[in-house]
Scaffold this active site. Sequence first.
Site, PDB file in Angstrom:
ATOM      1  N   GLU A 169       0.833  -1.211   0.000  1.00 40.10           N
ATOM      2  CA  GLU A 169       0.000   0.000   0.000  1.00 40.10           C
ATOM      3  C   GLU A 169       0.866   1.258   0.000  1.00 40.10           C
ATOM      4  OE1 GLU A 169      -3.225  -0.454   2.780  1.00 40.10           O
ATOM      5  OE2 GLU A 169      -3.741  -2.414   1.952  1.00 40.10           O
ATOM      6  N   HIS A 410     -18.463  -9.257   5.203  1.00 33.83           N
ATOM      7  CA  HIS A 410     -17.053  -8.911   5.364  1.00 33.83           C
ATOM      8  C   HIS A 410     -16.438  -9.765   6.461  1.00 33.83           C
ATOM      9  CE1 HIS A 410     -13.925  -5.633   6.534  1.00 33.83           C
ATOM     10  NE2 HIS A 410     -13.447  -6.385   5.568  1.00 33.83           N
ATOM     11  N   HIS A 411     -15.327 -10.387   6.160  1.00 33.64           N
ATOM     12  CA  HIS A 411     -14.550 -11.109   7.166  1.00 33.64           C
ATOM     13  C   HIS A 411     -13.231 -10.392   7.369  1.00 33.64           C
ATOM     14  CE1 HIS A 411     -16.690 -15.266   6.484  1.00 33.64           C
ATOM     15  NE2 HIS A 411     -17.475 -14.354   7.019  1.00 33.64           N
ATOM     16  N   HIS A 480      -8.564  -8.401   0.764  1.00 37.82           N
ATOM     17  CA  HIS A 480      -7.787  -7.179   0.984  1.00 37.82           C
ATOM     18  C   HIS A 480      -6.562  -7.500   1.838  1.00 37.82           C
ATOM     19  CE1 HIS A 480     -10.425  -3.614  -0.280  1.00 37.82           C
ATOM     20  NE2 HIS A 480     -10.829  -4.690  -0.920  1.00 37.82           N
ATOM     21  N   GLU A 499      -7.301  -6.542  -3.206  1.00 43.99           N
ATOM     22  CA  GLU A 499      -6.833  -5.164  -3.099  1.00 43.99           C
ATOM     23  C   GLU A 499      -5.318  -5.210  -3.310  1.00 43.99           C
ATOM     24  OE1 GLU A 499      -7.188  -1.609   0.152  1.00 43.99           O
ATOM     25  OE2 GLU A 499      -6.312  -3.502   0.750  1.00 43.99           O
ATOM     26  N   GLU A 505      -9.171   4.204  -0.898  1.00 44.16           N
ATOM     27  CA  GLU A 505      -9.412   4.499   0.520  1.00 44.16           C
ATOM     28  C   GLU A 505      -8.360   5.436   1.111  1.00 44.16           C
ATOM     29  OE1 GLU A 505      -9.299   0.551   2.212  1.00 44.16           O
ATOM     30  OE2 GLU A 505      -7.132   0.608   2.468  1.00 44.16           O
TER      31      GLU A 505
HETATM   32  C1  NOJ Z   1      -8.785  -2.066   4.863  1.00 42.61           C
HETATM   33  C2  NOJ Z   1      -9.534  -2.440   3.640  1.00 42.61           C
HETATM   34  O1  NOJ Z   1      -8.777  -2.173   2.497  1.00 42.61           O
HETATM   35  C3  NOJ Z   1     -10.831  -1.689   3.630  1.00 42.61           C
HETATM   36  O2  NOJ Z   1     -11.538  -1.954   2.445  1.00 42.61           O
HETATM   37  C4  NOJ Z   1     -11.633  -2.048   4.844  1.00 42.61           C
HETATM   38  O3  NOJ Z   1     -12.773  -1.235   4.895  1.00 42.61           O
HETATM   39  C5  NOJ Z   1     -10.835  -1.843   6.127  1.00 42.61           C
HETATM   40  N1  NOJ Z   1      -9.552  -2.432   6.017  1.00 42.61           N
HETATM   41  C6  NOJ Z   1     -11.530  -2.458   7.314  1.00 42.61           C
HETATM   42  O4  NOJ Z   1     -11.493  -3.831   7.203  1.00 42.61           O
HETATM   43 CA    CA Z   2      -6.254  -1.943   2.516  1.00 41.06          CA
END
Ligand code: NOJ
Ligand code: CA
Length: 699
Positions: A169, A410-411, A480, A499, A505
């Site tokens: 990232e 979501h996990h 992710h 991701e 984000e």
């Molecule tokens: C990072 C992830 O990239 C994002 O999509 C997610 O909302 C947050 N973590 C929380 O899990």
């Molecule tokens: Ca992320």
Amino acid sequence: MRYYLSLIIFFSFKIIFSQPVYSPDKNLELSFNLNDKGQFVYWLKYKSHAIINESKLGFILDDNIDLSSNFKIDNIRLDSKDEKWATVWGEVDSIINKYNELQISLSQISSDKKLIITFRIFNDGLGFKYEFPNQDKLKYFIVKDELTEFALAGNHKAFWIPGDYDSQEYTYTTSRLSEINSSKGMNYDDIIVKSIPGDNYVQTPLMMKSDEGLYINIHEAALLDYPAMYLQVDRKNLVLKTHLCPDVFGNKAYLQTPFSTPWRTIIVSDKAENILASKLILNLNEPSKIKDVSWIKPKKYIGIWWGMHVGKYSWNYADIDNIKIEETDWQKLIPNGKHGATTENTKRYIDFAAKYGFDAVLIEGWNVGWEDWFGHWKENVFDFVTPYPDFDLNEVSNYAKSKSVELIMHHETSASVTNYERRLDEAFDLIKKYNYNSIKTGYVGRIIPRGEHHDGQWMVNHYTRILEKAAKEKICINSHESVRPTGLHRTYPNWLAAEASRGNEFNAWSEGNPPEHETILPFTRLIGGPMDYTPGIFQIKLNYYDPQSIFQVHTTLAKQLALFVVMYSPMQMAADLPENYERFPDAFQFIVDVPVDWKKTEILKAEPADYVVIAREDRDSQNWFVGAITDENSREFEIALDFLDNGNYEATLYLDAEDAHWELNPMSYRIEKKIVSKNDRLKIYLAEGGGCAISLIKK
Ligand code: NOJ
Ligand code: CA
């Protein structure tokens, strides 16, 4: 076609191979040689230009076993293939797999250990892998180092992010290879310093451009049961050395024979567009392991998501630290009033999805544990089955079903991977019970078991375990913070997206992604597979939510639309809040119209860190969609529509207005409509940090 090579020269007791092998179009030339020390080397040319100078291969195993010299060639085999295969989903509906293959079987004279090296030479590049065949002298072993080198023929311009065992990232730096100094680019050197191997390490896919205008991309394909590869840059000699992600002992991989490593890949062209069009990495992956793929569905989705990133909502239900999942009576906790994933709010998102034809709604923060997630060093953090008290799973699921909208649960694991694996059966049972088609996984934080890394062999095996179990249960995955993809979505087409890079984000809560970021990602991260970049932010400046906020998305609104085409993903999110879309219904129409699965893709114009223009044809109609993006410079393009079929199309152009600018006036756009045909050309203007999206609807 399979034949044994006649051009083998016998030299003392060794066999030396001296004949180069060419790509089918003869542009690429690969040579392999065994020198008089029994060391094996390879080199690569493109249209007679050196791409890779003589470069070493081999391994160091445990007990100081050196598998790089004293070898002889036992056998050489040439092969070739020319086939076409159909994609389950993708940028194109079918792919040509055409290459010449050179396979060399070697044995070490002193130890009789055996190694096979296979080179595949495609028109767009080279892939090679090592194989440790079944043998008496090598049964199980530890890889201490892989010695593969890429000796570059020039001090190329490189588009790079620093080597980091736990994260991709980062924003990209453009510099000469000799000037790579990744200490400058570190995001996390303060908190996860042990993830950084050193200041001259970079990640792959590594994109480079030579002074002669050749484009070179180094990555890997089919990363299975092995750690991810980084490149250590010898800044003086311009040699890139393989560095594998270690475990806590410094070991790289624990293997048993027979074993094949991932493919090392070098994509080469004198046209940047060809790098983006390359299917080499997919071709080097095995065909789908999943026989019945009818349940695998690409999807366009919205989510209870951006609201958390901009601070409007929270993932957590209560503002309190250190809660034991099993012991807490959640009903008694006082809600913080900001919880995003409430029954009511989720129903509102479902209504919006149904109204505008989205396939799915992602729900983050639906399950208990967020009070105590990453950073608290807690292993037992989430249970993946207990909803917060204000989230009625039954009600929400029935409601979604009644509106034909899927839910994406979501996990977030908080990187407590032992915890996730322990609870996986129960977690997946719940997904099955409600018949959800997909989940989003996440690995924020330091990996538990402690000492493991996101990119190490142990985690690579974890991601594969999840894919395999999910495939068995007919669940698709969007991961992710997982290791960057290597084309495995061909083998596991239920891996819809990952991701594994710096997504949109970051614009919500940091200095963000510079305007050039999205013009580099297609040449780097996306070379390995689809990215869940989460485009589509309309409310660009975030002081809209909090007057104090200095954050903003570093693009224009029109560029956010273009990203739906440019940033390929079969799982594409319209990331902004529904209420923001309703403020701009005319621009939102593009998001409503754009599909996520394609029959054809034409890379019209591209230059890393400058611009990307792509046209794609919908898999289920004759409609075409164009996305054009630029970096911080404004540009004009003329697009020839010769990719269209015969007949007329209604073109809708979503353009930056003349006064648009990513920083000064990012939300200024204009929409133009006209009837066009394949003989027409469209002139488009892209503002600084801007873009243009075009829909071409068949009349
Ligand atoms: C990072 C992830 O990239 C994002 O999509 C997610 O909302 C947050 N973590 C929380 O899990
Ligand atoms: Ca992320």
